[in-house]
Design an enzyme around this catalytic site. Sequence first.
Site, PDB file in Angstrom:
ATOM      1  N   ASN A  24       0.825  -1.211   0.000  1.00  0.00           N
ATOM      2  CA  ASN A  24       0.000   0.000   0.000  1.00  0.00           C
ATOM      3  C   ASN A  24       0.855   1.255   0.000  1.00  0.00           C
ATOM      4  OD1 ASN A  24      -2.059  -1.790   0.165  1.00  0.00           O
ATOM      5  ND2 ASN A  24      -2.433  -1.504   2.359  1.00  0.00           N
ATOM      6  N   HIS A  72       5.707  -0.539  -2.831  1.00  0.00           N
ATOM      7  CA  HIS A  72       5.245   0.213  -4.000  1.00  0.00           C
ATOM      8  C   HIS A  72       5.262   1.721  -3.771  1.00  0.00           C
ATOM      9  CE1 HIS A  72       2.962  -3.667  -5.397  1.00  0.00           C
ATOM     10  NE2 HIS A  72       4.263  -3.715  -5.617  1.00  0.00           N
TER      11      HIS A  72
HETATM   12  N1  APR Z   1     -10.370  -7.162   4.581  1.00  0.00           N
HETATM   13  C1  APR Z   1      -9.434  -7.964   3.992  1.00  0.00           C
HETATM   14  N2  APR Z   1      -9.318  -8.095   2.679  1.00  0.00           N
HETATM   15  C2  APR Z   1     -10.172  -7.405   1.906  1.00  0.00           C
HETATM   16  C3  APR Z   1     -11.162  -6.561   2.432  1.00  0.00           C
HETATM   17  C4  APR Z   1     -11.249  -6.465   3.848  1.00  0.00           C
HETATM   18  N3  APR Z   1     -12.144  -5.689   4.461  1.00  0.00           N
HETATM   19  N4  APR Z   1     -11.848  -6.004   1.388  1.00  0.00           N
HETATM   20  C5  APR Z   1     -11.290  -6.498   0.264  1.00  0.00           C
HETATM   21  N5  APR Z   1     -10.278  -7.341   0.560  1.00  0.00           N
HETATM   22  C6  APR Z   1      -9.390  -8.088  -0.302  1.00  0.00           C
HETATM   23  C7  APR Z   1      -9.975  -8.540  -1.628  1.00  0.00           C
HETATM   24  O1  APR Z   1     -10.659  -9.781  -1.461  1.00  0.00           O
HETATM   25  C8  APR Z   1      -8.732  -8.694  -2.487  1.00  0.00           C
HETATM   26  O2  APR Z   1      -8.180 -10.004  -2.401  1.00  0.00           O
HETATM   27  O3  APR Z   1      -8.327  -7.238  -0.657  1.00  0.00           O
HETATM   28  C9  APR Z   1      -7.736  -7.710  -1.857  1.00  0.00           C
HETATM   29  C10 APR Z   1      -7.447  -6.491  -2.709  1.00  0.00           C
HETATM   30  O4  APR Z   1      -6.789  -6.902  -3.882  1.00  0.00           O
HETATM   31  P1  APR Z   1      -6.232  -5.843  -4.924  1.00  0.00           P
HETATM   32  O5  APR Z   1      -7.286  -4.806  -5.142  1.00  0.00           O
HETATM   33  O6  APR Z   1      -5.712  -6.590  -6.077  1.00  0.00           O
HETATM   34  O7  APR Z   1      -5.060  -5.105  -4.119  1.00  0.00           O
HETATM   35  P2  APR Z   1      -3.547  -5.544  -3.919  1.00  0.00           P
HETATM   36  O8  APR Z   1      -3.409  -7.042  -3.905  1.00  0.00           O
HETATM   37  O9  APR Z   1      -3.027  -4.793  -2.755  1.00  0.00           O
HETATM   38  O10 APR Z   1      -2.908  -4.972  -5.261  1.00  0.00           O
HETATM   39  C11 APR Z   1      -1.532  -5.093  -5.442  1.00  0.00           C
HETATM   40  O11 APR Z   1      -1.610  -3.809  -7.452  1.00  0.00           O
HETATM   41  O12 APR Z   1      -2.462  -1.965  -8.565  1.00  0.00           O
HETATM   42  C12 APR Z   1      -1.371  -2.492  -7.932  1.00  0.00           C
HETATM   43  O13 APR Z   1       0.440  -1.385  -6.938  1.00  0.00           O
HETATM   44  C13 APR Z   1      -0.925  -1.663  -6.760  1.00  0.00           C
HETATM   45  O14 APR Z   1      -0.122  -2.360  -4.584  1.00  0.00           O
HETATM   46  C14 APR Z   1      -1.113  -2.592  -5.579  1.00  0.00           C
HETATM   47  C15 APR Z   1      -0.971  -3.948  -6.216  1.00  0.00           C
END
Ligand code: APR
Length: 232
Positions: free
Chosen positions: A87, A104
Site C-alpha cells: 500500500n 510500491h
Molecule cells: N479485509 C481484507 N481483505 C479485503 C477486504 C477487507 N475488508 N476487502 C477487500 N479485501 C481483499 C480482496 O478480497 C482482495 O483479495 O483485498 C484484496 C485487494 O486486492 P487488490 O485490489 O488486487 O489489491 P492488492 O493485492 O493490494 O494490489 C496489489 O496492485 O495496482 C497495484 O500497486 C498496486 O499495490 C497494488 C498492487
Amino acid sequence: MKKIVVLTGAGVSAESGVPTFRDANGLWEGHDIMDVATPEGFARNPDLVQQFYNQRRASLRTVEPNDAHHYIKKLEDHFEVVVITQNVDDLHERAQSSNIIHLHGELRKIKSTIDPDFIEYWEDDVQTGDLCPKGGQLRPHVVWFGEDVPMIEPAAMECAGADIVIIIGTSMQVYPAASLYQFAPPNAPVYYIDPKASTNMAGLPADRITAINDKATIGMAALYDQLVKDYK
Ligand code: APR
C-alpha cells in the site's frame, strides 16, 4: 522473540475507506490503472496523473487506521514484527508500527524524474513545473507497472528470517510482491486473512497455510488472540 512478517495489500485499508484496486473491475477511482499507474500513462498525460495522485494524497487526510492496523502494531508487545506493505497509504505509520517496508512507494512522498536520490515528503499538490534542485520534474513516489521494485530485496531478506507469516488483504496478483512468502523458511506457518483467501498458493503445501476468510479487522483480532496464546 519469534519474528512475524506481515504482508499487507489494499484489503487491510479497505475498512478505513481506502478503495481496493481489483474489486472495482480494474478501475482505480474511475481510472484505468494503465493510465494512472504506468510510466507511459504519465508521459501521455502528466497533468492527469499528477492530479490523480494529488487527490489520493488529499484523501489520505480523511481516513484513519482501522483495528487491523492497530492489532498489527499490538503484535509488537509479544513478537518482533516487520510489516511489508504494497500500500502507498500511511495507515501502518499512523498505527505506529515500528518496522515498515513500502514495496510500491508512499503517497506522502515525491521523487525526481532525473535524480534517483531525491525522495522527499511533500504535503501539497504536485504540479507540472515543480522541480527537484537538479531541475527534474517531480512525480509521485509510487512504483508504477513496469518499474523496478527496489525494496524487494530487503523485503525478501526479512521474509527469510520469519518464524510466522501473515498475509492480509491482497489478491496476490502483482509480482514480485506476490511471491515474497516463498522466501520464508519451510517450517514457517502462513496465515492468509482475506474474504477470498485460499490455501492454494504456489510452492506451499496447503497444510502450511491457514486461510482466514474474513475481513481484516475481524480476522486480525482473532489471529492476534490465537498467536499470543499459542506462542506464550
Ligand atoms: N479485509 C481484507 N481483505 C479485503 C477486504 C477487507 N475488508 N476487502 C477487500 N479485501 C481483499 C480482496 O478480497 C482482495 O483479495 O483485498 C484484496 C485487494 O486486492 P487488490 O485490489 O488486487 O489489491 P492488492 O493485492 O493490494 O494490489 C496489489 O496492485 O495496482 C497495484 O500497486 C498496486 O499495490 C497494488 C498492487
